[in-house]
Write a protein that holds these residues in place. Structure first.
Motif, PDB file in Angstrom:
ATOM      1  N   ALA A  39       0.828  -1.208   0.000  1.00 52.64           N
ATOM      2  CA  ALA A  39       0.000   0.000   0.000  1.00 52.64           C
ATOM      3  C   ALA A  39       0.868   1.265   0.000  1.00 52.64           C
ATOM      4  O   ALA A  39       0.463   2.305  -0.522  1.00 52.64           O
ATOM      5  N   THR A  40       2.047   1.177   0.588  1.00 55.87           N
ATOM      6  CA  THR A  40       2.959   2.326   0.532  1.00 55.87           C
ATOM      7  C   THR A  40       3.269   2.654  -0.926  1.00 55.87           C
ATOM      8  O   THR A  40       3.228   3.824  -1.344  1.00 55.87           O
ATOM      9  N   HIS A  64      -0.677   8.096   7.388  1.00 54.82           N
ATOM     10  CA  HIS A  64       0.433   7.197   7.035  1.00 54.82           C
ATOM     11  C   HIS A  64       1.320   7.822   5.954  1.00 54.82           C
ATOM     12  O   HIS A  64       2.550   7.745   6.003  1.00 54.82           O
ATOM     13  N   ASN A 121      -5.627   5.286  10.675  1.00 52.39           N
ATOM     14  CA  ASN A 121      -4.856   4.402  11.550  1.00 52.39           C
ATOM     15  C   ASN A 121      -4.526   5.058  12.900  1.00 52.39           C
ATOM     16  O   ASN A 121      -4.890   4.532  13.961  1.00 52.39           O
ATOM     17  N   ASP A 150      -6.293   7.155   0.726  1.00 54.72           N
ATOM     18  CA  ASP A 150      -5.524   6.037   1.259  1.00 54.72           C
ATOM     19  C   ASP A 150      -6.532   5.134   1.955  1.00 54.72           C
ATOM     20  O   ASP A 150      -6.828   5.289   3.145  1.00 54.72           O
ATOM     21  N   ARG A 153      -7.383   0.459   4.585  1.00 54.29           N
ATOM     22  CA  ARG A 153      -8.422  -0.280   5.341  1.00 54.29           C
ATOM     23  C   ARG A 153      -9.818   0.192   4.949  1.00 54.29           C
ATOM     24  O   ARG A 153     -10.725   0.229   5.789  1.00 54.29           O
ATOM     25  N   LYS A 181      -3.872  -6.541   5.147  1.00 53.80           N
ATOM     26  CA  LYS A 181      -4.223  -6.183   6.533  1.00 53.80           C
ATOM     27  C   LYS A 181      -5.433  -7.038   6.940  1.00 53.80           C
ATOM     28  O   LYS A 181      -5.310  -8.246   7.011  1.00 53.80           O
TER      29      LYS A 181
HETATM   30  C1  LIG Z   1      -3.330   3.830   6.391  1.00 48.10           C
HETATM   31  C2  LIG Z   1      -2.178   3.056   5.844  1.00 48.10           C
HETATM   32  N1  LIG Z   1      -1.804   3.245   4.567  1.00 48.10           N
HETATM   33  C3  LIG Z   1      -0.783   2.569   4.028  1.00 48.10           C
HETATM   34  C4  LIG Z   1      -0.093   1.626   4.756  1.00 48.10           C
HETATM   35  C5  LIG Z   1       1.065   0.915   4.115  1.00 48.10           C
HETATM   36  O1  LIG Z   1       0.848  -0.424   3.940  1.00 48.10           O
HETATM   37  P1  LIG Z   1       2.008  -1.418   3.451  1.00 48.10           P
HETATM   38  O2  LIG Z   1       2.603  -1.964   4.694  1.00 48.10           O
HETATM   39  O3  LIG Z   1       1.293  -2.434   2.620  1.00 48.10           O
HETATM   40  O4  LIG Z   1       2.983  -0.632   2.652  1.00 48.10           O
HETATM   41  C6  LIG Z   1      -0.445   1.383   6.089  1.00 48.10           C
HETATM   42  C7  LIG Z   1       0.283   0.379   6.882  1.00 48.10           C
HETATM   43  O5  LIG Z   1       0.082   0.217   8.063  1.00 48.10           O
HETATM   44  C8  LIG Z   1      -1.512   2.126   6.646  1.00 48.10           C
HETATM   45  O6  LIG Z   1      -1.887   1.955   7.929  1.00 48.10           O
END
Ligand SMILES: Cc1ncc(COP(=O)(O)O)c(C=O)c1O
Length: 328
Positions: A39-40, A64, A121, A150, A153, A181
């Motif tokens: 997701a990053t 995030h 988060n 984003d 979740r 997740k």
């Molecule tokens: C809101 C949010 N976006 C993006 C990410 C990034 O996810 P990834 O670990 O798959 O890169 C996270 C990871 O905790 C997150 O909480």
């Protein structure tokens, strides 16, 4: 996964990846989706394809994207970031309007993109309501800004608020969804967007080294998760609620207003304990919590691998580990 039909994903010849991308696009109300390792990476590709170097990104200060992606907006896209301070991760259209830079200025960076995180988060997995999203998105459109969600979740938010994910998704230019997740995949995420931007997103994926080969092996887990692991997120939410309420009743500092999805934040500050000490004590009792952005708050998460018995065990173990005698 073992029987997934695969091909060269870089050449768009992996039928399982293509099917997952189709499913995610449909789920999120977009034309297309690009399968990615994390997701990053999805967030960072989104920012890169929506902006030009020197543009400005508005996001919640503990999002995030600002907090946990190593300055990616600056490193990958040359963006200036403007944090929006909020009590619960959600801001309003007027916040965007107030921060908007003067477009006629020859000196200032151009405010270009607004990012929302749903669920949020750092504020405990809290949800945006659709009308709050509308307020921000409508204002952003009026101001000629683009909007990124984003939604790592997003399906937790969708299940908790009974709003279809596509209702959120179709309002945005780009949407991140994480499969690893609550959905329980070993890895994987997707960036959903318009047909036009999907081409740019696929180029961004190559640029960042995210284009894979027989990725259908893991994409098959994504398809399985969409079929089997979405509705059950409600069970995670109910378990988190039960955990939070029982801990609060036992005298553990928990803010129940925050418990909207699958997180419970425990504040060990009032107990006169460092978070490291609290984590170690709970680990000794067989319960794992993680740190948050807040120096004294820890996060308990319910998920696919946590059942009712585990929650019962945690309800017993956490107060004991923290030295709290149960209230009669
Ligand atoms: C809101 C949010 N976006 C993006 C990410 C990034 O996810 P990834 O670990 O798959 O890169 C996270 C990871 O905790 C997150 O909480």
């Amino acid at each position: 996964m073992a029987s997934a039909e695969v091909g060269d994903e870089q050449k768009r010849e992996d039928p399982t990846v293509l099917e997952l991308e189709r499913r995610v696009a449909e789920l999120l109300g977009k034309d297309d989706a690009v399968y990615l390792p994390t997701a990053t990476m999805a967030n960072q590709i989104a920012l890169r394809i929506l902006t030009e170097p020197g543009d400005e990104l508005l996001a919640e200060e503990n999002a995030h994207i600002l907090l946990s992606e190593q300055g990616g907006p600056a490193a990958h896209s040359g963006l200036v970031t403007r944090p929006i301070r909020t009590p619960a991760g959600r801001f309003a259209g007027d916040d965007v309007r107030n921060l908007m830079r003067d477009r006629t200025s020859m000196h200032m960076s151009r405010t270009r993109v607004v990012a929302i995180e749903n669920t949020h988060n750092s504020s405990g997995g809290r949800c945006w309501r659709l009308e709050e999203v509308d307020d921000v998105v409508t204002t952003a459109r009026e101001l000629d800004l683009v909007v990124h969600l984003d939604g790592a979740r997003l399906l937790n938010a969708s299940v908790a608020t009974s709003v279809a994910a596509a209702e959120f998704g179709r309002r945005f230019d780009t949407v991140t969804l994480c499969l690893s997740k609550g959905l329980g995949c070993p890895l994987g995420a997707a960036l959903a967007t318009s047909a036009e931007l999907a081409w740019k997103a696929r180029r961004g994926k190559h640029l960042m080294g995210g284009a894979m080969r027989q990725a259908g092996i893991v994409a098959a887990a994504g398809i399985y998760a969409l079929d089997h692991n979405v509705d059950r997120l409600a069970d995670d939410h109910a378990r988190a609620r039960r955990l939070g309420e029982a801990l609060a009743a036992a005298g553990v500092p928990v803010d129940l207003d925050q418990v909207e999805t699958n997180f419970v934040q425990v504040d060990v500050g009032p107990l006169g304990m460092t978070r490291e000490e609290a984590i170690a004590r709970m680990k000794d009792e067989g319960v794992l919590l993680s740190t948050t952005v807040w120096p004294t708050k820890l996060r308990a998460v319910t998920h696919l691998d946590v059942g009712d018995d585990d929650v019962d065990a945690a309800i017993e173990a956490i107060p004991r580990a923290l030295g709290i005698l149960a209230r009669a």
